[in-house]
Enzyme design. Structure first.
Site, PDB file in Angstrom:
ATOM      1  N   PHE A 152       0.810  -1.227   0.000  1.00 52.45           N
ATOM      2  CA  PHE A 152       0.000   0.000   0.000  1.00 52.45           C
ATOM      3  C   PHE A 152       0.839   1.270   0.000  1.00 52.45           C
ATOM      4  CE2 PHE A 152       0.790  -0.203   4.617  1.00 52.45           C
ATOM      5  CZ  PHE A 152       1.030   1.130   4.900  1.00 52.45           C
ATOM      6  N   LYS A 176      -1.128  -6.720  -9.335  1.00 47.89           N
ATOM      7  CA  LYS A 176      -2.100  -6.910  -8.250  1.00 47.89           C
ATOM      8  C   LYS A 176      -1.764  -5.847  -7.213  1.00 47.89           C
ATOM      9  CE  LYS A 176      -3.050  -8.235  -4.560  1.00 47.89           C
ATOM     10  NZ  LYS A 176      -3.551  -7.281  -3.519  1.00 47.89           N
ATOM     11  N   GLU A 179      -4.997  -3.760  -1.946  1.00 46.98           N
ATOM     12  CA  GLU A 179      -6.445  -3.495  -1.920  1.00 46.98           C
ATOM     13  C   GLU A 179      -6.758  -2.232  -1.122  1.00 46.98           C
ATOM     14  OE1 GLU A 179      -4.624  -5.913  -0.679  1.00 46.98           O
ATOM     15  OE2 GLU A 179      -5.740  -7.222   0.687  1.00 46.98           O
ATOM     16  N   SER A 229       5.440  -6.981   3.204  1.00 47.89           N
ATOM     17  CA  SER A 229       6.016  -7.324   4.508  1.00 47.89           C
ATOM     18  C   SER A 229       6.812  -8.634   4.413  1.00 47.89           C
ATOM     19  CB  SER A 229       4.900  -7.448   5.539  1.00 47.89           C
ATOM     20  OG  SER A 229       3.976  -8.429   5.105  1.00 47.89           O
ATOM     21  N   CYS A 284       9.575   1.924   3.357  1.00 50.11           N
ATOM     22  CA  CYS A 284      10.492   0.827   3.697  1.00 50.11           C
ATOM     23  C   CYS A 284      11.900   1.351   3.890  1.00 50.11           C
ATOM     24  CB  CYS A 284      10.476  -0.226   2.606  1.00 50.11           C
ATOM     25  SG  CYS A 284      11.084   0.430   1.059  1.00 50.11           S
ATOM     26  N   GLU A 386       9.433  -4.465  12.847  1.00 49.60           N
ATOM     27  CA  GLU A 386       9.118  -3.276  12.051  1.00 49.60           C
ATOM     28  C   GLU A 386       7.819  -2.659  12.572  1.00 49.60           C
ATOM     29  OE1 GLU A 386       7.824  -4.053   7.962  1.00 49.60           O
ATOM     30  OE2 GLU A 386       8.862  -2.245   7.323  1.00 49.60           O
TER      31      GLU A 386
END
Ligand code: NAD
Length: 502
Positions: A152, A176, A179, A229, A284, A386
């Site tokens: 995301f 993909k 969402e 992740s 990240c 994280e």
């Protein structure tokens, strides 16, 4: 968009409304309101998307290099001209401030620009007369249908780390998206259409685990490029490899900034703020830990606290623009504040507390205030895991060596930075640190498009990093051809021996 809007797929060069009956909510994180639903593909839609991509590949891979290059240049021009539209879409679904959304598009555009020069990067090699009368050459061909699964936090940039190079090399792609913010991918699909890309070469398959597993299991899908992740990256790597696919799976991070006592502490404080709280820490390559080599910690913390006090937090779409927006969902907000609770319970000092933070007029928004934690025990889960939010932790260390050891002992190896004026120390750091991307007085060392992006250890599963030379290697496969054209004057004779280079 309204809550009843269902964001569709993009299949065969058009929006394809879903008939799966499954959807997920898409929020505006600044208001906390559901602004649309996104389609979650069922198996029939997954199959349809992949079949369309296979047809697209068969057409596109026959396009000449010159024609492919024209389409890429068109896409670059359209993106450059219209990127403010895309930035607004990103802000509305992700929450980051509009200038930061523009920043991610620009970094993605760099890869598009690199990809326009692809003919040079997919050239093979030729060795004349490798053996008497024999020439050997290599050619690079596309893989076929390739899958891209994105997180995301960079809904435009992360797909752009991969698809410009994949498409330039002659592949078709199925993206993909996350969402949580799927609209950026759909917008880019429309742009490709306008740029002249044949239908089926760029597909957007919206969905959840079912769509991901559909890509992992489909025999037509030749490779998977994943960013997200670490636990999911590992799952993707293992499943795609088991299914015989080429795979690069980039995972999570916990990036440290090592501050030596000779560093300019004002510069360090500015950079810690930018790298720790920019995009609400949902990068990240964000800095999560400041390793302060004593005696600088007290002075540095005072400077960071002073700067936190000046930060303006609000709706990323408002004008004048705030410094920092909300985090992605209420669930993620609670996860972040949960880590602050853990740090406190483990004995850390919460210097600035971002829990229970609200923005006037946006009380339902998913906000976490910038948080600063001192003396975090390195055994605490709030240190080892994280957090992915606007939380900076300070660990006080006695020496350069202690700092390096701490960084190297962590599970992740994405990015790190050293702040010093000592070239010798910086050089030792660069040699000894077990991390894939290093900043020297640079807090977020995201490599430019012609160097590849990727971490070490649990931050990258697979051999190929994203973009740069690695990208072109990943999205092509090589054939080596050994050829002899018989010279009528000299040919002939039977020889059953193994071919030798004589
Ligand atoms: P995520 O792992 O939850 O999701 C990433 C993608 O995987 C999404 O498309 C999602 O739909 C899919 N997914 C989620 N659960 C799945 C499951 N069980 N099975 C199959 N697919 C699944 O990550 P996120 O929360 O969207 O993104 C944040 C994470 O991404 C952070 O850990 C961050 O560090 C990481 N990230 C890494 C990099 C990098 O370059 N290393 C870059 C950006 C983000």
């Amino acid at each position: 968009m309204t809550e009843t809007t269902v964001i569709p797929h993009w299949i065969d060069g058009a929006r394809r409304p879903s008939t799966s009956g499954r959807t997920a909510p898409v929020y505006n994180p600044a208001t906390g309101q559901v602004q649309a639903q996104v389609a979650l593909a069922d198996q029939a839609e997954i199959d349809e998307a992949i079949a369309s991509a296979q047809r697209g590949y068969e057409i596109w891979s026959e396009y000449s290099i010159a024609k492919r290059q024209t389409v890429l240049f068109n896409f670059r021009e359209l993106l450059n001209a219209r990127k403010p539209e895309l930035a607004k879409i990103i802000t509305a679904e992700h929450g980051k401030v509009v200038s930061d959304a523009m920043g991610e598009i620009l970094r993605g555009q760099e890869v598009v620009e690199l990809a326009t020069g692809f003919p040079h990067l997919i050239k093979g090699a030729f060795s004349e007369n490798a053996s008497t009368g024999i020439d050997v050459y290599s050619i690079k061909q596309p893989l076929g249908v390739v899958g891209i699964i994105s997180p995301f936090n960079f809904p435009a940039m992360v797909p752009m780390w991969f698809f410009p190079i994949a498409i330039a090399a002659g592949n078709s792609v199925v993206v993909k998206p996350s969402e949580k913010d799927p609209s950026a991918a759909l917008w880019m699909a429309e742009l490709w259409k306008e740029a002249g890309l044949p239908d089926g070469v760029f597909t957007v398959l919206n969905g959840d685990k079912l769509a991901v597993d559909g890509l992992l299991n489909a025999p037509e899908v030749q490779s998977i490029s994943f960013v997200g992740s670490t636990p999911i990256a590992q799952y993707i790597y293992e499943t795609a490899s088991k299914n015989g696919k080429r795979v690069q799976a980039l995972g999570g991070a916990k990036n440290h900034m090592l501050v030596l006592p000779d560093a300019d502490l004002d510069l360090v404080a500015d950079q810690a703020i930018n790298a720790g709280y920019g995009a609400a820490g949902e990068r990240c390559m964000a800095i999560s830990v400041v390793l302060a080599v004593e005696p600088v910690a007290d002075e540095l913390i005072a400077k960071i606290v002073e700067r936190i006090g000046k930060l303006n937090i609000g709706n990323g779409a408002s004008s004048p623009e705030p410094d920092m927006g909300p985090v992605i969902t209420d669930v993620h907000r609670d996860k972040i504040t949960g880590y602050i609770d853990i740090a406190e319970a483990d004995g850390a000092t919460i210097v600035v507390d971002g829990r229970n933070f609200s923005v006037d007029g946006h009380e339902e928004g998913f906000f976490v205030g910038p948080t600063l934690i001192d003396n975090i025990p390195t055994t605490s889960r709030a240190y080892t895991e994280e957090i992915f939010g606007p939380v900076l932790e300070v660990v006080r260390v006695k020496s350069f060596d202690e700092g390096v050891e701490l960084i190297n002992s962590g599970q992740f190896g994405n990015g790190t930075a050293i702040f010093t004026n000592d070239g010798g120390a910086a050089r030792r750091f660069q040699r000894e640190i077990q991390v894939g991307m290093i900043g020297i007085n640079v807090p977020i060392p995201v490599p430019v498009a012609y160097h590849s992006f990727g971490g070490w250890k649990a931050s990258l599963f697979g051999d190929a990093k994203a973009y740069g030379v690695h990208g072109f290697e990943f999205f092509t496969r090589e054939k080596a051809v050994t050829s002899r054209w018989l010279d009528p004057a000299t040919h002939g004779g039977i020889n059953l021996g193994f071919p030798q280079n004589d």
